[in-house]
Design a protein around this motif. Structure first.
Motif, PDB file in Angstrom:
ATOM      1  N   UNK A 302     -19.392 -29.771  -7.279  1.00 22.29           N
ATOM      2  CA  UNK A 302     -18.527 -29.650  -8.450  1.00 22.29           C
ATOM      3  C   UNK A 302     -17.353 -30.602  -8.210  1.00 22.29           C
ATOM      4  N   UNK A 303     -17.179 -31.518  -9.162  1.00 27.62           N
ATOM      5  CA  UNK A 303     -16.194 -32.585  -8.970  1.00 27.62           C
ATOM      6  C   UNK A 303     -15.028 -32.441  -9.943  1.00 27.62           C
ATOM      7  N   UNK A 304     -13.818 -32.422  -9.411  1.00 26.21           N
ATOM      8  CA  UNK A 304     -12.629 -32.409 -10.263  1.00 26.21           C
ATOM      9  C   UNK A 304     -11.512 -31.673  -9.576  1.00 26.21           C
ATOM     10  N   UNK A 305     -10.376 -32.323  -9.467  1.00 24.44           N
ATOM     11  CA  UNK A 305      -9.225 -31.660  -8.877  1.00 24.44           C
ATOM     12  C   UNK A 305      -7.999 -32.054  -9.684  1.00 24.44           C
ATOM     13  N   UNK A 306      -7.534 -31.084 -10.440  1.00 20.32           N
ATOM     14  CA  UNK A 306      -6.353 -31.324 -11.254  1.00 20.32           C
ATOM     15  C   UNK A 306      -6.664 -31.853 -12.642  1.00 20.32           C
ATOM     16  N   UNK A 307      -7.947 -32.014 -12.972  1.00 18.48           N
ATOM     17  CA  UNK A 307      -8.295 -32.612 -14.266  1.00 18.48           C
ATOM     18  C   UNK A 307      -8.374 -31.579 -15.389  1.00 18.48           C
ATOM     19  N   UNK A 308      -8.415 -30.303 -15.043  1.00 15.28           N
ATOM     20  CA  UNK A 308      -8.580 -29.260 -16.056  1.00 15.28           C
ATOM     21  C   UNK A 308      -7.383 -29.167 -16.997  1.00 15.28           C
ATOM     22  N   UNK A 309      -7.671 -28.696 -18.209  1.00 15.69           N
ATOM     23  CA  UNK A 309      -6.621 -28.636 -19.241  1.00 15.69           C
ATOM     24  C   UNK A 309      -5.512 -27.642 -18.899  1.00 15.69           C
ATOM     25  N   UNK A 310      -5.822 -26.618 -18.108  1.00 16.74           N
ATOM     26  CA  UNK A 310      -4.847 -25.574 -17.757  1.00 16.74           C
ATOM     27  C   UNK A 310      -4.317 -25.764 -16.349  1.00 16.74           C
ATOM     28  N   UNK A 311      -4.627 -26.931 -15.797  1.00 13.68           N
ATOM     29  CA  UNK A 311      -4.507 -27.186 -14.376  1.00 13.68           C
ATOM     30  C   UNK A 311      -3.208 -27.899 -14.038  1.00 13.68           C
ATOM     31  N   UNK A 312      -2.465 -27.396 -13.042  1.00 12.83           N
ATOM     32  CA  UNK A 312      -1.218 -28.064 -12.647  1.00 12.83           C
ATOM     33  C   UNK A 312      -1.263 -28.520 -11.190  1.00 12.83           C
ATOM     34  N   UNK A 313      -2.459 -28.533 -10.608  1.00 12.10           N
ATOM     35  CA  UNK A 313      -2.599 -28.870  -9.187  1.00 12.10           C
ATOM     36  C   UNK A 313      -1.980 -30.218  -8.821  1.00 12.10           C
ATOM     37  N   UNK A 407      -9.838 -10.430  -4.917  1.00  7.82           N
ATOM     38  CA  UNK A 407      -9.820 -11.725  -4.274  1.00  7.82           C
ATOM     39  C   UNK A 407      -8.756 -11.864  -3.186  1.00  7.82           C
ATOM     40  N   UNK A 408      -7.570 -11.359  -3.483  1.00  8.27           N
ATOM     41  CA  UNK A 408      -6.463 -11.608  -2.569  1.00  8.27           C
ATOM     42  C   UNK A 408      -6.118 -10.404  -1.716  1.00  8.27           C
ATOM     43  N   UNK A 409      -7.072  -9.483  -1.595  1.00  6.00           N
ATOM     44  CA  UNK A 409      -6.870  -8.312  -0.757  1.00  6.00           C
ATOM     45  C   UNK A 409      -6.503  -8.772   0.654  1.00  6.00           C
ATOM     46  N   UNK A 410      -5.455  -8.220   1.179  1.00  4.77           N
ATOM     47  CA  UNK A 410      -5.056  -8.641   2.521  1.00  4.77           C
ATOM     48  C   UNK A 410      -4.052  -9.785   2.491  1.00  4.77           C
ATOM     49  N   UNK A 411      -3.936 -10.443   1.311  1.00  7.09           N
ATOM     50  CA  UNK A 411      -3.008 -11.577   1.193  1.00  7.09           C
ATOM     51  C   UNK A 411      -1.717 -11.146   0.516  1.00  7.09           C
ATOM     52  N   UNK A 412      -1.521  -9.847   0.369  1.00  7.18           N
ATOM     53  CA  UNK A 412      -0.438  -9.356  -0.491  1.00  7.18           C
ATOM     54  C   UNK A 412       0.942  -9.843  -0.049  1.00  7.18           C
ATOM     55  N   UNK A 413       1.074 -10.138   1.233  1.00  5.15           N
ATOM     56  CA  UNK A 413       2.397 -10.530   1.720  1.00  5.15           C
ATOM     57  C   UNK A 413       2.648 -12.025   1.527  1.00  5.15           C
ATOM     58  N   UNK A 414       1.568 -12.767   1.253  1.00  2.43           N
ATOM     59  CA  UNK A 414       1.717 -14.226   1.104  1.00  2.43           C
ATOM     60  C   UNK A 414       2.462 -14.570  -0.181  1.00  2.43           C
ATOM     61  N   UNK A 415       3.208 -15.679  -0.120  1.00  2.00           N
ATOM     62  CA  UNK A 415       3.873 -16.152  -1.338  1.00  2.00           C
ATOM     63  C   UNK A 415       2.816 -16.837  -2.191  1.00  2.00           C
ATOM     64  N   UNK A 416       2.788 -16.502  -3.478  1.00  2.00           N
ATOM     65  CA  UNK A 416       1.796 -17.117  -4.349  1.00  2.00           C
ATOM     66  C   UNK A 416       2.450 -18.158  -5.237  1.00  2.00           C
ATOM     67  N   UNK A 417       1.894 -19.344  -5.268  1.00  2.00           N
ATOM     68  CA  UNK A 417       2.407 -20.399  -6.147  1.00  2.00           C
ATOM     69  C   UNK A 417       1.307 -20.730  -7.155  1.00  2.00           C
ATOM     70  N   UNK A 418       1.658 -20.730  -8.435  1.00  2.00           N
ATOM     71  CA  UNK A 418       0.654 -20.965  -9.478  1.00  2.00           C
ATOM     72  C   UNK A 418       0.198 -22.418  -9.479  1.00  2.00           C
ATOM     73  N   UNK A 419      -1.083 -22.631  -9.764  1.00  2.00           N
ATOM     74  CA  UNK A 419      -1.599 -23.992  -9.976  1.00  2.00           C
ATOM     75  C   UNK A 419      -2.287 -24.060 -11.333  1.00  2.00           C
ATOM     76  N   UNK A 420      -1.856 -23.178 -12.215  1.00  2.00           N
ATOM     77  CA  UNK A 420      -2.465 -23.186 -13.542  1.00  2.00           C
ATOM     78  C   UNK A 420      -1.574 -22.448 -14.523  1.00  2.00           C
ATOM     79  N   UNK A 421      -1.882 -22.605 -15.795  1.00  2.00           N
ATOM     80  CA  UNK A 421      -1.059 -21.972 -16.834  1.00  2.00           C
ATOM     81  C   UNK A 421      -1.904 -21.019 -17.682  1.00  2.00           C
ATOM     82  N   UNK A 422      -1.178 -20.213 -18.476  1.00  2.00           N
ATOM     83  CA  UNK A 422      -1.827 -19.312 -19.427  1.00  2.00           C
ATOM     84  C   UNK A 422      -1.540 -19.872 -20.818  1.00  2.00           C
ATOM     85  N   UNK A 423      -2.538 -19.988 -21.650  1.00  3.83           N
ATOM     86  CA  UNK A 423      -2.308 -20.527 -22.986  1.00  3.83           C
ATOM     87  C   UNK A 423      -3.323 -19.975 -23.968  1.00  3.83           C
TER      88      UNK A 423
END
Ligand SMILES: NC(=O)C1=CN([C@@H]2O[C@H](COP(=O)(O)OP(=O)(O)OC[C@H]3O[C@@H](n4cnc5c(N)ncnc54)[C@H](O)[C@@H]3O)[C@@H](O)[C@H]2O)C=CC1
Ligand SMILES: O=c1[nH]c(=O)c2[nH+]cn([C@@H]3O[C@H](COP(=O)(O)O)[C@@H](O)[C@H]3O)c2[nH]1
Ligand SMILES: [K+]
Length: 492
Positions: A302-313, A407-423
């Motif tokens: 699967x090819x594509x990094x940051x190309x998605x319409x909702x993508x802010x990577x 998905x993020x079970x066990x990661x609860x203490x990690x800081x989460x930074x968004x790489x996408x938007x809601x629209x």
């Protein structure tokens, strides 16, 4: 005299190009557009009759999308932002039928009072009021509405048990069963007796008004082909087991940056546990990334990094690649290993699909292009007078929070930074209607460049007969609608 650039020359300039930057020069036409064959492969062992795949996103791919895409000859990848049992249930639902839609009828028990029909004209009455017990009747909303005594139980006014249709019947068989038998409706029932759906005469008429369906995507048991996404955590091994048991035909290991020890381990694990299952890796945008995943055993990329319409990577992480360059580079490498490439993200019109395929992709994966369809999860809302559906990135805070339990079970203490938007995206109607038109447009593009199939486009690309150029900003403006005071853009 040389005219235009060959692909190797175009993509060797140190510039990250995307679809809109490049234009394909026309070739020679000696066949009609209808003769263009768009059949392809999703992964090493999975043929499709159209090169379209729905993204593993929770606002795109669940049962309804999976069924419709498979009926069209494409496929959907069911998202994994859910508990494994729920994701497996979606796969089972999609594989339990051969008609291209889901109506999700209400079930009542004979003793129910004041039933809730939702949007449906009919509901099913079964012995225990659920899909797993015997059908004993049908109730019509209109009958309920004309009831004098609203305290009557369902058994007082239900219609007799209807004739049942095997869920293995395809649409044409169900249609002739209903129409031939002069029936208003018929429940679809699986071999184990579970009631899968209720099909009405109106459903048949609605589907018949769409373009005729081509070759559906079917597995060796004659069921729809359905894909599923998994992550790269330890817990995803258990998820994978659920999905395989549910009948998933292919899995996509879903990461924004696939070249990791986590993903390589997961691909190796999946291939060793389920050697018959095709495993698609990603996402990648470079040859080095692709090389590692192919070495690990990936059957597709699967090819594509940051190309998605909702993508802010690309904004958040400064990493990625222009999608035209990424597809060309990875596909040129992967073809020598017989690994099909999915061009994922950034598709907003049929021209983008033509460009992705011509640059070597075997399929395109689409999120926003499909998210406004009636088959996408969610309900239509109104926004500034437009009918829209919600569409969100799987790396958006909202989606991450929703998936946190699984998905993020066990990661609860990690800081989460968004790489996408809601629209939200505009209502586009049914994919059963607009995908056939889109494929017709893609065929016309192939005809213009003189390729009668994906393979023939690839031959033209690699023999350097196919020529490209970069479009300047002004050329891009010229290529769009311009200079009009007003216009309406209608696609079909
Ligand atoms: N195509 C694209 O450009 C992008 C897509 N997305 C989508 O968003 C969703 C989330 O993507 P990601 O954030 O990449 O999810 P991910 O779960 O692959 O990665 C999240 C973080 O967890 C780490 N991680 C993964 N497996 C691990 C393990 N076994 N042990 C320890 N750490 C581990 C990763 O290195 C990363 O830092 C996916 O659906 C993806 O497709 C997100 C961003 C960009
Ligand atoms: O950077 C990202 N942040 C996100 O939250 C996100 N969610 C999905 N995706 C990717 O975008 C693809 C869909 O893109 P389109 O809407 O352009 O079809 C999808 O198929 C994914 O590859 C994301 N990328
Ligand atoms: K983007």
């Amino acid at each position: 005299m040389e005219d235009g650039f060959s692909a190797p020359r175009l993509f060797a300039q140190g510039v990250s190009y995307t679809y809109d930057d490049v234009i394909v020069l026309p070739g020679y036409i000696d066949f009609p557009a209808d003769a263009v064959d768009l059949s392809t492969r999703l992964s090493r062992r999975l043929p499709l009759s159209i090169p379209c795949v729905a993204s593993p996103m929770d606002t795109v791919s669940e049962a309804s999308m999976s069924i419709a895409m498979a009926a069209l000859g494409g496929a959907a990848i069911v998202h994994c932002n859910d508990a494994p049992a729920r994701q497996a249930a979606v796969i089972r639902a999609a594989k339990s039928r051969r008609i291209p839609f889901v109506t999700d009828p209400a079930f009542f028990s004979p003793s129910d009072v004041v039933p809730d029909f939702g949007q449906d004209a009919y509901a099913l009455v079964t012995e225990s009021g659920n899909s797993k017990s015997k059908v004993i009747g049908v109730v019509a909303k209109s009958d309920w509405e004309s009831l004098q005594d609203k305290s009557a139980t369902v058994s007082d006014y239900m219609r007799p048990a209807p004739e049942l249709v095997p869920a293995s019947y395809d649409f044409e068989k169900v249609a002739s069963f209903l129409v031939g038998g002069g029936l208003e409706y018929a429940p679809l029932v699986a071999e184990d007796g579970e009631v899968v759906d209720l099909v009405t005469k109106e459903d048949v008429e609605r589907i018949r008004a769409f373009p005729k369906l081509g070759m559906p995507s079917l597995d060796s048991d004659g069921r729809f082909i359905v894909g599923a996404a998994i992550g790269t955590r330890e817990t995803d091994k258990e998820r994978l087991e659920h999905l395989v048991k549910a009948g998933a035909n292919v899995v996509v290991v879903d990461s924004s940056q696939g070249n990791s020890s986590y993903q390589i381990d997961m691909i190796k694990y999946a291939k060793s546990m389920y050697p018959k299952l095709d495993v698609i890796g990603g996402n990648v945008v470079t040859i080095a990334q692709a090389q590692n995943l192919i070495k690990a055993g990936a059957d597709g990329l699967r090819v594509g990094m940051g190309s998605g319409s909702i993508c802010t990577t690309q904004e958040v992480c400064a990493v990625g690649r222009g999608q035209a360059t990424a597809v060309y580079k990875v596909a040129s490498f992967a073809k020598d290993h017989d690994v099909p490439v999915i061009a994922d993200g950034g598709i907003s019109n049929s021209g983008h699909i033509v460009k992705a395929l011509v640059l070597g992709a075997s399929t395109v994966m689409m999120g926003s292009f499909l998210a406004g369809s009636s088959e996408a999860p969610g309900v239509y809302e109104y926004l500034n007078g437009h009918r829209v559906k919600k569409y969100r990135g799987m790396g958006s805070l909202e989606a991450m929070t929703k998936g946190s339990d699984a998905r993020y079970l066990g990661d609860k203490l990690k800081l989460k930074v968004a790489q996408g938007v809601v629209g939200s995206v505009a209502d586009k109607g049914s994919v059963l209607k607009f995908i056939p038109y889109t494929m017709q447009a893609v065929k016309q593009g192939f005809q213009d460049l003189g390729a009668s199939s994906l393979q023939s486009a690839r031959d033209l690309l690699h023999s350097e007969i196919l020529r490209f150029e970069v479009r300047t900003g002004a050329a891009q403006v010229e290529g769009g609608v311009h200079g009009l005071v007003s216009y309406e853009k209608k696609f079909f």
